[in-house]
Write a protein that holds these residues in place. Structure first.
Motif, PDB file in Angstrom:
ATOM      1  N   THR A   1       0.835  -1.199   0.000  1.00 40.98           N
ATOM      2  CA  THR A   1       0.000   0.000   0.000  1.00 40.98           C
ATOM      3  C   THR A   1       0.867   1.245   0.000  1.00 40.98           C
ATOM      4  OG1 THR A   1      -1.795   1.161   1.166  1.00 40.98           O
ATOM      5  CG2 THR A   1      -0.166   0.030   2.520  1.00 40.98           C
ATOM      6  N   GLY A   2       0.350   2.307  -0.607  1.00 37.72           N
ATOM      7  CA  GLY A   2       1.084   3.558  -0.666  1.00 37.72           C
ATOM      8  C   GLY A   2       0.426   4.515  -1.637  1.00 37.72           C
ATOM      9  N   ALA A   3       1.096   5.636  -1.896  1.00 43.20           N
ATOM     10  CA  ALA A   3       0.571   6.634  -2.826  1.00 43.20           C
ATOM     11  C   ALA A   3       0.460   6.038  -4.210  1.00 43.20           C
ATOM     12  CB  ALA A   3       1.474   7.865  -2.843  1.00 43.20           C
ATOM     13  N   GLY A   4      -0.724   6.170  -4.820  1.00 47.43           N
ATOM     14  CA  GLY A   4      -0.948   5.571  -6.128  1.00 47.43           C
ATOM     15  C   GLY A   4      -1.099   6.571  -7.245  1.00 47.43           C
ATOM     16  N   ALA A   5      -0.861   7.829  -6.962  1.00 45.47           N
ATOM     17  CA  ALA A   5      -1.000   8.874  -7.974  1.00 45.47           C
ATOM     18  C   ALA A   5      -0.202  10.087  -7.520  1.00 45.47           C
ATOM     19  CB  ALA A   5      -2.470   9.229  -8.172  1.00 45.47           C
ATOM     20  N   GLY A   6      -0.174  11.103  -8.367  1.00 47.22           N
ATOM     21  CA  GLY A   6       0.542  12.323  -8.039  1.00 47.22           C
ATOM     22  C   GLY A   6       1.833  12.442  -8.831  1.00 47.22           C
ATOM     23  N   ALA A   7       2.224  13.672  -9.111  1.00 49.46           N
ATOM     24  CA  ALA A   7       3.394  13.910  -9.953  1.00 49.46           C
ATOM     25  C   ALA A   7       4.673  13.364  -9.343  1.00 49.46           C
ATOM     26  CB  ALA A   7       3.536  15.411 -10.225  1.00 49.46           C
ATOM     27  N   ALA A   8       4.934  13.687  -8.085  1.00 45.83           N
ATOM     28  CA  ALA A   8       6.195  13.258  -7.470  1.00 45.83           C
ATOM     29  C   ALA A   8       6.276  11.743  -7.284  1.00 45.83           C
ATOM     30  CB  ALA A   8       6.397  13.983  -6.139  1.00 45.83           C
ATOM     31  N   PRO A   9       5.237  11.078  -6.734  1.00 39.96           N
ATOM     32  CA  PRO A   9       5.330   9.622  -6.621  1.00 39.96           C
ATOM     33  C   PRO A   9       5.487   8.922  -7.964  1.00 39.96           C
ATOM     34  CG  PRO A   9       3.585  10.445  -5.200  1.00 39.96           C
ATOM     35  CD  PRO A   9       4.022  11.590  -6.062  1.00 39.96           C
ATOM     36  N   THR A  10       4.759   9.394  -8.984  1.00 36.29           N
ATOM     37  CA  THR A  10       4.872   8.777 -10.301  1.00 36.29           C
ATOM     38  C   THR A  10       6.262   9.004 -10.887  1.00 36.29           C
ATOM     39  OG1 THR A  10       2.510   9.141 -10.678  1.00 36.29           O
ATOM     40  CG2 THR A  10       3.844   8.596 -12.588  1.00 36.29           C
ATOM     41  N   ALA A  11       6.751  10.229 -10.767  1.00 33.62           N
ATOM     42  CA  ALA A  11       8.078  10.536 -11.294  1.00 33.62           C
ATOM     43  C   ALA A  11       9.156   9.721 -10.597  1.00 33.62           C
ATOM     44  CB  ALA A  11       8.367  12.026 -11.152  1.00 33.62           C
ATOM     45  N   SER A  12       8.974   9.412  -9.306  1.00 33.31           N
ATOM     46  CA  SER A  12       9.974   8.615  -8.594  1.00 33.31           C
ATOM     47  C   SER A  12      10.077   7.218  -9.185  1.00 33.31           C
ATOM     48  CB  SER A  12       9.643   8.557  -7.102  1.00 33.31           C
ATOM     49  OG  SER A  12       8.523   7.724  -6.839  1.00 33.31           O
ATOM     50  N   ALA A  13       8.931   6.638  -9.566  1.00 30.36           N
ATOM     51  CA  ALA A  13       8.953   5.310 -10.186  1.00 30.36           C
ATOM     52  C   ALA A  13       9.554   5.371 -11.587  1.00 30.36           C
ATOM     53  CB  ALA A  13       7.540   4.735 -10.248  1.00 30.36           C
ATOM     54  N   VAL A  14       9.254   6.437 -12.321  1.00 32.38           N
ATOM     55  CA  VAL A  14       9.849   6.609 -13.654  1.00 32.38           C
ATOM     56  C   VAL A  14      11.366   6.718 -13.528  1.00 32.38           C
ATOM     57  CG1 VAL A  14       9.985   8.104 -15.672  1.00 32.38           C
ATOM     58  CG2 VAL A  14       7.774   7.681 -14.596  1.00 32.38           C
ATOM     59  N   LEU A  15      11.819   7.479 -12.555  1.00 32.32           N
ATOM     60  CA  LEU A  15      13.260   7.635 -12.354  1.00 32.32           C
ATOM     61  C   LEU A  15      13.912   6.297 -11.998  1.00 32.32           C
ATOM     62  CD1 LEU A  15      15.790   9.341 -12.197  1.00 32.32           C
ATOM     63  CD2 LEU A  15      15.188   9.911  -9.832  1.00 32.32           C
ATOM     64  N   ALA A  16      13.253   5.507 -11.157  1.00 31.41           N
ATOM     65  CA  ALA A  16      13.797   4.202 -10.799  1.00 31.41           C
ATOM     66  C   ALA A  16      13.937   3.317 -12.038  1.00 31.41           C
ATOM     67  CB  ALA A  16      12.906   3.530  -9.755  1.00 31.41           C
TER      68      ALA A  16
END
Length: 340
Positions: free
Chosen positions: A291-306
């Motif tokens: 479970t965790g944040a499933g949307a939003g610019a920063a959380p999404t960008a963090s996964a893209v960066l990974a």
């Protein structure tokens, strides 16, 4: 960071919206040996996030493909975005994407890249909260039994507002005002966004041949829900949530998205309106909750960066499932009450 420094890996960014801007800011804050060399946009004169390199903006997709070594797709949609990704992959480039729709609907076209490990898509499901990697990795050590997931933050927010007594239209208008819902909210409130994400999860853990059409046919949204229905579910501490599920039925794996009643004891019942959750049950591992944040610019960008870091290191992307998981003998899936 100096954009355009000699010797750096050239990144081509397709789309520079909120997630693209957040990604550029994350890259600028890290010493990664890369430069965002080309950024495809519709309107170069539109105001952008501070991290987006204005000198890299272009309206020419050919310039991006020809001048970049790694492509990051954040423009969305199933047409042009998919075509550009496929061209980049065919040219031997690694591609990172957050686009669940194109992968759900055009999965077969991406099969060679999936097999080669040159496509990365962690951000396509649950943003920065890991879902793709566990299902394509450690959880494959167990035979899957079932999966249930809350995958759409907009629906979560609206249902939370209905819990306070707001009607659907009022809750939707507030979600749009806050930027949680688009002007046309159909993909969210009709369950299509969640169905796209569930299709990817189901193919990674249960059945690689599961069709988008089959999941779409078993998808229902939340437009018909009322505060009275929500309140009734809350009388004993339960909640109503839009849940995507994969479970055995009639000798096959069934995938469905629909509003369900979650009893207070259910692991997903405590998911707050701004969080997603995934519950996996396997024969050896038992029950796993993510479970965790499933949307939003920063959380999404963090996964893209990974994913970008993996691509830069030439580590393979998530591997496809080779064959459908066997049906569990004598197993009965944990029932969830669908709200008609």
């Amino acid at each position: 960071m100096t954009w355009g420094a000699v010797g750096q890996t050239r990144i081509g960014l397709l789309g520079a919206g909120t997630v693209g801007g957040a990604l550029c800011e994350l890259i600028a804050a890290r010493r990664l040996g890369v430069q965002v060399a080309h950024v495809l946009v519709r309107d170069p004169d539109k105001p952008r996030a501070a991290g987006v390199p204005t000198a890299a903006l272009t309206t020419d997709p050919e310039e991006v493909l020809a001048g970049s070594e790694v492509i990051v797709e954040l423009m969305g949609g199933t047409g042009l975005a998919g075509d550009l990704m496929l061209r980049a992959l065919a040219a031997g480039k690694r591609v990172v994407t957050a686009n669940k729709a194109v992968l759900a609907e055009r999965w077969d076209a991406f099969a060679p890249a999936l097999a080669a490990g040159t496509l990365y898509f962690e951000a396509a499901v649950m943003a920065g909260t890991p879902a793709v990697a566990p299902l394509a990795g450690v959880l494959r050590g167990s035979r899957p039994l079932e999966l249930h997931a809350i995958l759409n933050g907009t629906c979560n927010y609206i249902l939370g507002e209905l819990e306070t007594g707001a009607d659907f239209e009022t809750a939707l208008a507030e979600a749009q005002r806050l930027g949680y819902a688009e002007a046309d909210p159909s993909l969210d409130v009709d369950g299509v966004d969640a169905a796209h994400k569930l299709t990817l999860l189901a193919r990674l853990a249960f059945d690689p041949e599961l069709s988008w059409e089959a999941v779409r046919a078993n998808t229902r949204g939340i437009r018909h829900l009322t505060p009275a229905v929500i309140k009734e579910a809350m009388e004993d501490g339960g909640r109503i949530r839009l849940v995507g599920s994969v479970y055995p039925e009639g000798g096959a794996w069934r995938a469905a998205v629909r509003p369900v009643y979650l009893p207070p004891s259910h692991a997903l019942a405590g998911s707050a309106s701004n969080r997603n959750g995934l519950l996996f049950r396997g024969d050896a591992v038992g029950e796993v909750l993510i479970t965790g944040a499933g949307a939003g610019a920063a959380p999404t960008a963090s996964a893209v960066l990974a994913d970008l870091l993996d691509a830069l290191a030439a580590r393979p992307g998530p591997s496809p499932l080779r064959a459908a998981a066997p049906q569990p003998d004598g197993y009965e899936a944990h029932p969830l009450g669908e709200i008609k």
